[in-house]
Write a protein that holds these residues in place. Structure first.
Motif, PDB file in Angstrom:
ATOM      1  N   LYS A 106       0.825  -1.212   0.000  1.00  9.49           N
ATOM      2  CA  LYS A 106       0.000   0.000   0.000  1.00  9.49           C
ATOM      3  C   LYS A 106       0.859   1.262   0.000  1.00  9.49           C
ATOM      4  O   LYS A 106       0.512   2.257  -0.636  1.00  9.49           O
ATOM      5  CB  LYS A 106      -0.978  -0.009   1.171  1.00  9.49           C
ATOM      6  N   VAL A 107       1.990   1.232   0.704  1.00  7.70           N
ATOM      7  CA  VAL A 107       2.901   2.373   0.678  1.00  7.70           C
ATOM      8  C   VAL A 107       3.471   2.530  -0.726  1.00  7.70           C
ATOM      9  O   VAL A 107       3.496   3.631  -1.281  1.00  7.70           O
ATOM     10  CB  VAL A 107       4.016   2.235   1.733  1.00  7.70           C
ATOM     11  N   ALA A 108       3.912   1.428  -1.330  1.00  5.69           N
ATOM     12  CA  ALA A 108       4.462   1.476  -2.691  1.00  5.69           C
ATOM     13  C   ALA A 108       3.421   2.005  -3.673  1.00  5.69           C
ATOM     14  O   ALA A 108       3.731   2.840  -4.535  1.00  5.69           O
ATOM     15  CB  ALA A 108       4.943   0.092  -3.121  1.00  5.69           C
ATOM     16  N   ARG A 109       2.201   1.557  -3.531  1.00  4.79           N
ATOM     17  CA  ARG A 109       1.126   2.015  -4.424  1.00  4.79           C
ATOM     18  C   ARG A 109       0.893   3.517  -4.276  1.00  4.79           C
ATOM     19  O   ARG A 109       0.762   4.244  -5.259  1.00  4.79           O
ATOM     20  CB  ARG A 109      -0.156   1.244  -4.143  1.00  4.79           C
ATOM     21  N   ALA A 110       0.846   4.005  -3.032  1.00  4.03           N
ATOM     22  CA  ALA A 110       0.621   5.431  -2.792  1.00  4.03           C
ATOM     23  C   ALA A 110       1.758   6.266  -3.371  1.00  4.03           C
ATOM     24  O   ALA A 110       1.520   7.286  -4.030  1.00  4.03           O
ATOM     25  CB  ALA A 110       0.468   5.690  -1.295  1.00  4.03           C
ATOM     26  N   VAL A 111       2.991   5.837  -3.145  1.00  4.39           N
ATOM     27  CA  VAL A 111       4.152   6.561  -3.671  1.00  4.39           C
ATOM     28  C   VAL A 111       4.122   6.579  -5.197  1.00  4.39           C
ATOM     29  O   VAL A 111       4.326   7.622  -5.828  1.00  4.39           O
ATOM     30  CB  VAL A 111       5.461   5.936  -3.135  1.00  4.39           C
ATOM     31  N   ASN A 112       3.848   5.430  -5.801  1.00  7.37           N
ATOM     32  CA  ASN A 112       3.817   5.356  -7.263  1.00  7.37           C
ATOM     33  C   ASN A 112       2.682   6.170  -7.859  1.00  7.37           C
ATOM     34  O   ASN A 112       2.874   6.865  -8.862  1.00  7.37           O
ATOM     35  CB  ASN A 112       3.735   3.899  -7.724  1.00  7.37           C
ATOM     36  N   LEU A 113       1.506   6.095  -7.267  1.00  5.68           N
ATOM     37  CA  LEU A 113       0.375   6.872  -7.785  1.00  5.68           C
ATOM     38  C   LEU A 113       0.638   8.370  -7.680  1.00  5.68           C
ATOM     39  O   LEU A 113       0.311   9.136  -8.588  1.00  5.68           O
ATOM     40  CB  LEU A 113      -0.918   6.521  -7.057  1.00  5.68           C
ATOM     41  N   SER A 114       1.216   8.796  -6.570  1.00  2.00           N
ATOM     42  CA  SER A 114       1.537  10.216  -6.435  1.00  2.00           C
ATOM     43  C   SER A 114       2.512  10.633  -7.519  1.00  2.00           C
ATOM     44  O   SER A 114       2.296  11.618  -8.224  1.00  2.00           O
ATOM     45  CB  SER A 114       2.125  10.510  -5.053  1.00  2.00           C
ATOM     46  N   SER A 115       3.583   9.870  -7.662  1.00  2.00           N
ATOM     47  CA  SER A 115       4.629  10.222  -8.622  1.00  2.00           C
ATOM     48  C   SER A 115       4.143  10.169 -10.064  1.00  2.00           C
ATOM     49  O   SER A 115       4.475  11.031 -10.868  1.00  2.00           O
ATOM     50  CB  SER A 115       5.812   9.264  -8.441  1.00  2.00           C
TER      51      SER A 115
END
Length: 141
Positions: A106-115
């Motif tokens: 979920k952290v990876a997903r949030a970081v990737n979606l933001s970027s």
């Protein structure tokens, strides 16, 4: 086009920027070019904008996915071109997310979606710079 910000020269290289939301910030240059070092440089403000924009995205997404986020800080490093205009050529965003039982996915997903989708500052900067990111999770007991 809406007026979002105004910048007023005070003296030497000291400036005050004010946003349409009513907030102000002092910017200044370094002493070696005539500034008094009273605030961040305008180009540093660009990186602060990137960090702030992406932090809001990541925190909101993690909260919406019921993650127990306690702290999040963003470390932004950058390289600038050697010649004028000395634009950023490489920018790296490192996320440090602290919480309890955080899901790495979920952290990876949030970081990737933001970027890749939500952070408008990141999307603008990637037109002239290579923007990369990574993250670490600090588990709190």
């Amino acid at each position: 086009m809406d007026k979002i910000a105004t910048v007023k020269w005070l003296d030497n290289l000291c400036l005050v920027g004010q946003t349409s939301s009513g907030h102000a910030v002092v910017m200044d240059g370094p002493p070696d070019i005539g500034g008094q070092n009273l605030g961040p440089r305008p180009m540093e403000m660009v990186l602060l904008g990137l960090g702030g924009c992406t932090a809001v995205d990541v925190i909101m997404m993690l909260q919406k996915s019921n993650q127990a986020v306690v702290d999040c800080h963003i470390e932004v490093s950058a390289e600038r071109a050697e010649t004028i205009p000395k634009v950023y050529t490489k920018i790296h965003v490192h996320y440090v997310v602290k919480g309890r039982e955080l899901s790495e996915a979920k952290v990876a997903r949030a970081v990737n979606l933001s970027s890749e989708k939500y952070c408008s500052v990141s999307k603008m900067l990637e037109q002239s710079a290579e923007v990369t990111h990574d993250f670490e999770i600090v588990e709190l007991s």
